[in-house]
Design a protein around this motif. Structure first.
Motif, PDB file in Angstrom:
ATOM      1  N   UNK A 198     -14.293  -5.765 -60.136  1.00 41.82           N
ATOM      2  CA  UNK A 198     -13.381  -6.892 -60.166  1.00 41.82           C
ATOM      3  C   UNK A 198     -12.287  -6.689 -59.125  1.00 41.82           C
ATOM      4  N   UNK A 199     -11.960  -7.730 -58.353  1.00 38.20           N
ATOM      5  CA  UNK A 199     -10.826  -7.608 -57.436  1.00 38.20           C
ATOM      6  C   UNK A 199      -9.494  -7.564 -58.180  1.00 38.20           C
ATOM      7  N   UNK A 200      -9.483  -8.047 -59.427  1.00 39.29           N
ATOM      8  CA  UNK A 200      -8.262  -8.007 -60.232  1.00 39.29           C
ATOM      9  C   UNK A 200      -8.193  -6.701 -61.017  1.00 39.29           C
ATOM     10  N   UNK A 201      -6.998  -6.199 -61.280  1.00 39.37           N
ATOM     11  CA  UNK A 201      -6.873  -4.998 -62.102  1.00 39.37           C
ATOM     12  C   UNK A 201      -7.147  -5.315 -63.565  1.00 39.37           C
ATOM     13  N   UNK A 250      -0.812  -7.635 -55.869  1.00 41.05           N
ATOM     14  CA  UNK A 250      -0.913  -6.370 -55.135  1.00 41.05           C
ATOM     15  C   UNK A 250      -2.372  -5.907 -55.066  1.00 41.05           C
ATOM     16  N   UNK A 251      -3.079  -6.001 -56.180  1.00 40.20           N
ATOM     17  CA  UNK A 251      -4.476  -5.569 -56.219  1.00 40.20           C
ATOM     18  C   UNK A 251      -5.355  -6.430 -55.311  1.00 40.20           C
ATOM     19  N   UNK A 255      -7.397  -5.145 -52.112  1.00 38.24           N
ATOM     20  CA  UNK A 255      -8.825  -5.395 -52.007  1.00 38.24           C
ATOM     21  C   UNK A 255      -9.165  -6.064 -50.685  1.00 38.24           C
ATOM     22  N   UNK A 256      -8.341  -7.012 -50.293  1.00 40.45           N
ATOM     23  CA  UNK A 256      -8.561  -7.718 -49.025  1.00 40.45           C
ATOM     24  C   UNK A 256      -8.419  -6.777 -47.836  1.00 40.45           C
ATOM     25  N   UNK A 257      -7.407  -5.906 -47.882  1.00 41.16           N
ATOM     26  CA  UNK A 257      -7.207  -4.957 -46.791  1.00 41.16           C
ATOM     27  C   UNK A 257      -8.345  -3.958 -46.696  1.00 41.16           C
TER      28      UNK A 257
END
Length: 695
Positions: A198-201, A250-251, A255-257
């Motif tokens: 998941x991209x979300x924490x 922030x997460x 993830x994008x970076x």
């Protein structure tokens, strides 16, 4: 094999889960992480002897691992007959004290206050798939049922991605009625045991059921990332939800970076774990044109305190230039915030060492040493001299900062826009020789005038020769357009300045143009007070201030029908930047008002306007309107800034050759530089006309 539903609504369907577990078989499905990711949080709240209800257990190994760790009084329920049969067969002999029952968590058969803990890993998320009335009603039934079966002092632990509607439902329902709400963020969004990425924490919401007592303060807490940190108490449910959303942002950025080596600049803020105030702002700048070597993957640049508003650090273009110049593929630029204490670069490095690695680019070599860089080799100096509040502009601070080298500056910052310096003055040591007697006389006059008001520190005095803004320097150069610029006392000119700020522009004209009668118009009484107390501004028979709206003041002057000013200057910003023009307010460039400016200006005078407009269409319309009133306009673009200075002449026949204009500026500079007055050698009047255009 695709085991995810076609639609999120299927998550709340018992038929979906029956099919899912038939296809899945007995292999455990660890959505949102398994025991290893969750145990540190769960064992804080679940005691070995507690009666624990696990809702929507699925075929997760979490209950089995908890059992093996000593928490053996476990009851698991699920709506899938297949999974209940599978889990009973798997555990009947190995874990005899643990039961699996076919049951709907929204309508259980357990007695009131039967359990000390209820554990929910993804079940609420599976039920609350949208915000339709029926879905919300089902979620309410689930949470109400959980509250019913919990004992007073018991805890509901909900493992969730905390999507916006789920977050709002959880916090809203449990922040009332005698519950304590505490939120943990798992160290990783998903871990080794997890089936899904998941991209979300992932968050663990811990709701403690307590007896409702009138007057008992609401307890809403966000737990820190590190185990030894203190929980952060929130003042309202909305504040707690905002903290969760910031961590999610922030997460997502991280993830994008991690997915891109050439991301456009992104920024994010890190807050102090105790006060909740912003402590750091990160700007992540990638420079894909830099060839990667084993030493230039990643670096951190700390902006010294007080210098975050400089172009190199405070603008996206400047930060790109900085990143290119230091030669790293990814540069993390860190701004330090006022109201925060920082010991040293080494202390900041220790504090940020873990966090910055999360933002490192992919491919960073193992054991790579991360360099921490800074301008000047230290964290800079910032001293807040005064705090106040303007009824018109809000809270502000007056602060002294050290600039590049050994220079010190005093700045006015309105906190509604902390990255913009409203006014700046250079500070000089009191023993500076030139003009020392005059400064002592002026300082004594200020002290008498201020009476019992707080005075600035006496280690430095204001350098009145210093104009902090390039656009102020350009506006001064516009006086060379006049036949008589008012250099000597017998060459009288009248100047109207709309917008006071710290008073440096009006003071410079007063001090260096001895024949000038200067009137400033300022709408905010607090600004005049600030200028007088902190920026060396003094009134006399050649310098006065009108506390008035600049629009109303000029309209009133125009009614009198007399052209009484040689120079009119506008240096006033707009509070509404949504139109794409931040200076001046749009009403100041309407045709009818500009016609009134024309009326109060003498035929050989000059109207000088500081224009800041990022919208090219709007800018074109503004220029057309000004040109309708003023037939001759000189335009000077300020290098590295959006500002453009317009020198507007009321008569078309006053056009001058540009080389002649620069020569007039050189001549004017020689006249106003006097032996008994300081002069900023970086200010060359003729340079202000290097790229001027005539329209």
């Amino acid at each position: 094999m695709n085991l995810l539903p076609r639609s999120s609504k299927e998550f709340s369907s018992s038929e979906y889960w029956e099919q899912f577990f038939r296809r899945r078989g007995e292999r455990a499905f660890e959505w949102y992480g398994g025991y290893l990711e969750l145990c540190a949080v769960l064992h804080k709240y679940i005691k070995p002897k507690d009666k624990v209800l696990v809702v929507g257990c699925g075929n997760s190994e979490l209950s089995e691992r908890l059992y093996d760790a000593g928490c053996q009084n476990l009851t698991n329920i699920d709506v899938s007959e297949v999974v209940i049969r599978q889990m009973n067969e798997r555990n009947a002999s190995r874990r005899p004290n643990m039961t699996y029952q076919l049951m709907d968590a929204t309508k259980t058969t357990f007695a009131d206050s039967h359990f000390q803990a209820v554990l929910d890993k993804g079940t609420l998320d599976a039920i609350l798939t949208d915000t339709e009335a029926g879905t919300l009603e089902t979620a309410t039934k689930l949470l109400t049922e959980i509250g019913r079966v919990l004992q007073c002092g018991g805890r509901y632990m909900c493992v969730s991605l905390a999507q916006a509607h789920v977050l709002e439902k959880l916090v809203t329902q449990f922040s009332q009625g005698g519950w304590m709400v505490r939120i943990h963020q798992l160290s990783e969004g998903s871990g080794k045991e997890s089936d899904s990425q998941f991209p979300l924490p992932v968050f663990v919401f811990v709701m403690t059921k307590v007896k409702e007592m009138p007057g008992f303060p609401q307890v809403l807490e966000m737990m820190p990332d590190d185990e030894g940190g203190k929980s952060l108490r929130c003042g309202s449910p909305s504040e707690l939800m905002d903290m969760v959303k910031e961590r999610q942002r922030y997460a997502l950025i991280r993830n994008r970076l991690n997915q891109s080596q050439s991301s456009p600049e992104v920024s994010l803020e890190l807050c102090d774990g105790i006060s909740g105030k912003t402590r750091y702002t990160f700007y992540v700048v990638d420079t894909p044109t830099i060839r990667i070597s084993h030493t230039n993957y990643f670096s951190i640049f700390i902006i010294p305190q007080g210098r975050e508003t400089e172009w190199l650090f405070g603008s996206e273009t400047g930060r790109k230039q900085l990143a290119t110049s230091v030669g790293f593929r990814r540069l993390l630029i860190v701004a330090l915030h006022r109201d925060q204490e920082y010991e040293s670069l080494e202390a900041i490095q220790a504090e940020l060492s873990t966090k910055v690695l999360e933002l490192a680019p992919q491919g960073l070599p193992d054991n790579q040493k991360i360099l921490f860089l800074s301008a000047g080799g230290d964290i800079g100096t910032r001293t807040v001299q005064y705090r106040g509040k303007s009824e018109l502009s809000g809270e502000y601070v007056v602060e002294d900062v050290r600039g590049d080298g050994t220079s010190y500056f005093r700045r006015l910052i309105f906190l509604c826009n902390q990255n913009v310096v409203q006014s700046e003055a250079r500070l000089l040591p009191v023993n500076t020789q030139i003009g020392q007697k005059k400064r002592r006389k002026e300082k004594k006059k200020q002290q008498q005038k201020a009476n019992d008001k707080v005075e600035p520190e006496t280690a430095h005095v204001i350098d009145k020769s210093y104009l902090c803004c390039e656009h102020h320097k350009a506006m001064i150069s516009g006086l060379s357009l006049l036949r008589n610029p008012g250099v000597t006392e017998d060459q009288s000119i009248s100047v109207l300045v709309v917008g006071l700020g710290g008073g440096s522009l009006s003071l410079f004209i007063h001090d260096y143009f001895l024949g000038a009668q200067v009137e400033a118009v300022e709408i905010d009484p607090a600004v005049l007070d600030i200028a007088s107390r902190w920026f060396g501004f003094c009134l006399d028979d050649r310098l006065k201030v009108h506390l008035a709206d600049g629009l109303a003041h000029i309209n009133e002057l125009a009614k009198k029908g007399k052209a009484s000013y040689n120079v009119v200057m506008f240096d006033v910003d707009s509070k509404d930047t949504s139109l794409g023009m931040s200076c001046p307010p749009s009403a100041f460039v309407e045709k009818k008002f500009l016609q009134n400016v024309h009326k109060i200006l003498e035929d050989h005078g000059v109207f000088i306007l500081n224009l800041v407009c990022r919208n090219p269409v709007l800018k074109g319309k503004v220029m057309d309107t000004i040109h309708e009133v003023f037939p001759l306009i000189y335009v000077q673009k300020i290098e590295d800034e959006v500002n453009e200075i317009l020198f507007c002449r009321p008569v078309s026949g006053q056009k001058r050759d540009l080389s002649d204009l620069r020569q007039s500026a050189r001549s004017l500079e020689k006249q106003i530089k006097r032996p008994d007055m300081l002069w900023d050698e970086t200010f060359v009047l003729a340079d202000m006309f290097k790229s001027v255009q005539i329209i």
